[in-house]
Write a protein that holds these residues in place. Structure first.
Motif, short mmCIF file in Angstrom:
data_model
loop_
_atom_site.label_atom_id
_atom_site.label_comp_id
_atom_site.label_asym_id
_atom_site.label_seq_id
_atom_site.Cartn_x
_atom_site.Cartn_y
_atom_site.Cartn_z
N ASP A 8 21.62 4.02 41.39
CA ASP A 8 21.06 4.07 42.72
C ASP A 8 21.79 5.13 43.54
OD1 ASP A 8 23.45 2.76 43.10
OD2 ASP A 8 22.62 1.06 44.19
N LEU A 9 21.26 5.41 44.70
CA LEU A 9 21.80 6.49 45.53
C LEU A 9 23.22 6.20 46.00
CD1 LEU A 9 20.98 9.22 46.55
CD2 LEU A 9 20.07 8.14 48.60
N ARG A 10 23.53 4.96 46.30
CA ARG A 10 24.88 4.60 46.76
C ARG A 10 25.90 4.84 45.65
NH1 ARG A 10 28.44 0.59 46.15
NH2 ARG A 10 29.83 0.09 47.87
N THR A 11 25.59 4.43 44.44
CA THR A 11 26.51 4.60 43.32
C THR A 11 26.73 6.08 43.03
OG1 THR A 11 25.72 2.54 42.38
CG2 THR A 11 26.93 4.00 40.92
N VAL A 14 29.04 7.46 45.77
CA VAL A 14 30.43 7.03 45.56
C VAL A 14 31.05 7.81 44.41
CG1 VAL A 14 31.85 5.07 44.82
CG2 VAL A 14 30.09 4.75 46.56
N PHE A 15 30.30 7.98 43.33
CA PHE A 15 30.80 8.75 42.19
C PHE A 15 31.12 10.19 42.59
CE2 PHE A 15 29.81 11.72 38.73
CZ PHE A 15 30.77 11.33 37.81
N LEU A 17 31.79 11.34 45.60
CA LEU A 17 32.90 11.38 46.55
C LEU A 17 34.24 11.11 45.89
CD1 LEU A 17 33.99 11.46 49.49
CD2 LEU A 17 33.62 8.99 49.53
N ILE A 18 34.35 10.00 45.18
CA ILE A 18 35.64 9.59 44.63
C ILE A 18 35.98 10.36 43.36
CG2 ILE A 18 36.96 7.65 43.70
CD1 ILE A 18 36.47 7.41 46.67
N THR A 19 35.10 10.35 42.39
CA THR A 19 35.44 10.93 41.08
C THR A 19 35.40 12.44 41.11
OG1 THR A 19 34.59 8.96 39.97
CG2 THR A 19 34.84 10.94 38.64
N VAL A 20 34.32 13.01 41.62
CA VAL A 20 34.18 14.47 41.55
C VAL A 20 34.98 15.16 42.65
CG1 VAL A 20 32.53 16.37 41.60
CG2 VAL A 20 31.94 14.27 40.41
N ALA A 21 34.81 14.75 43.90
CA ALA A 21 35.47 15.45 44.99
C ALA A 21 36.97 15.15 45.05
CB ALA A 21 34.81 15.11 46.32
N MET A 22 37.33 13.88 45.16
CA MET A 22 38.74 13.54 45.30
C MET A 22 39.50 13.65 43.98
SD MET A 22 38.34 10.35 47.94
CE MET A 22 40.07 10.05 48.11
N GLY A 23 38.98 13.01 42.94
CA GLY A 23 39.64 13.08 41.63
C GLY A 23 39.60 14.47 41.04
N ARG A 56 39.79 5.25 39.39
CA ARG A 56 39.21 3.94 39.09
C ARG A 56 39.68 2.91 40.12
NH1 ARG A 56 35.05 3.55 37.69
NH2 ARG A 56 34.76 1.68 38.83
N PHE A 57 40.98 2.96 40.49
CA PHE A 57 41.49 2.04 41.50
C PHE A 57 40.82 2.28 42.85
CE2 PHE A 57 44.41 1.04 44.96
CZ PHE A 57 44.53 -0.33 44.76
N LEU A 58 40.59 3.53 43.22
CA LEU A 58 39.91 3.82 44.49
C LEU A 58 38.49 3.26 44.50
CD1 LEU A 58 41.16 7.42 45.27
CD2 LEU A 58 41.81 5.29 46.40
#
Length: 106
Positions: A8-11, A14-15, A17-23, A56-58
């Motif tokens: 879905d769009l939310r997942t 989040v992916f 933002l957290i995994t690609v951008a921050m991670g 993963r923790f984030l």
């Protein structure tokens, strides 16, 4: 699904933002920094696996996703390793061509 994967769009947001951008940003800086210090790549790989654990923790702490999900960790680790390896190689290539200009060409 039981492992927390859904399309879905939310997942997706989040992916990204957290995994690609921050991670991914942390992976890029780690790969580049370790290459600048002339460390071997396996040091970089270990650090990138730790970055995947942090992402993963984030996901768990900020968005109530599953913490201990092997498929989700593998996806986070694959993204971090890919971005970190590109950064490592890019930085190391620049170093080699600057330091050994007579031996290497871009």
């Amino acid at each position: 699904m039981a492992d927390g994967f859904s399309l879905d769009l939310r997942t997706l947001g989040v992916f990204l933002l957290i995994t690609v951008a921050m991670g991914g940003g942390a992976a890029w800086m780690t790969g580049s920094g370790l290459a600048r210090g002339w460390r071997p790549f396996w040091h970089c790989a270990l650090a990138l696996l730790l970055i995947a654990a942090v992402t993963r923790f984030l996901h768990y702490a900020l968005f109530e996703e599953t913490l201990l999900s092997l498929p989700a960790y593998c996806v986070d680790a694959a993204v971090a390793l890919a971005i970190g390896a590109v950064a490592y190689r890019y930085t190391r290539t620049g170093q080699m061509t600057r330091q050994y200009a007579w031996l290497y060409e871009r």
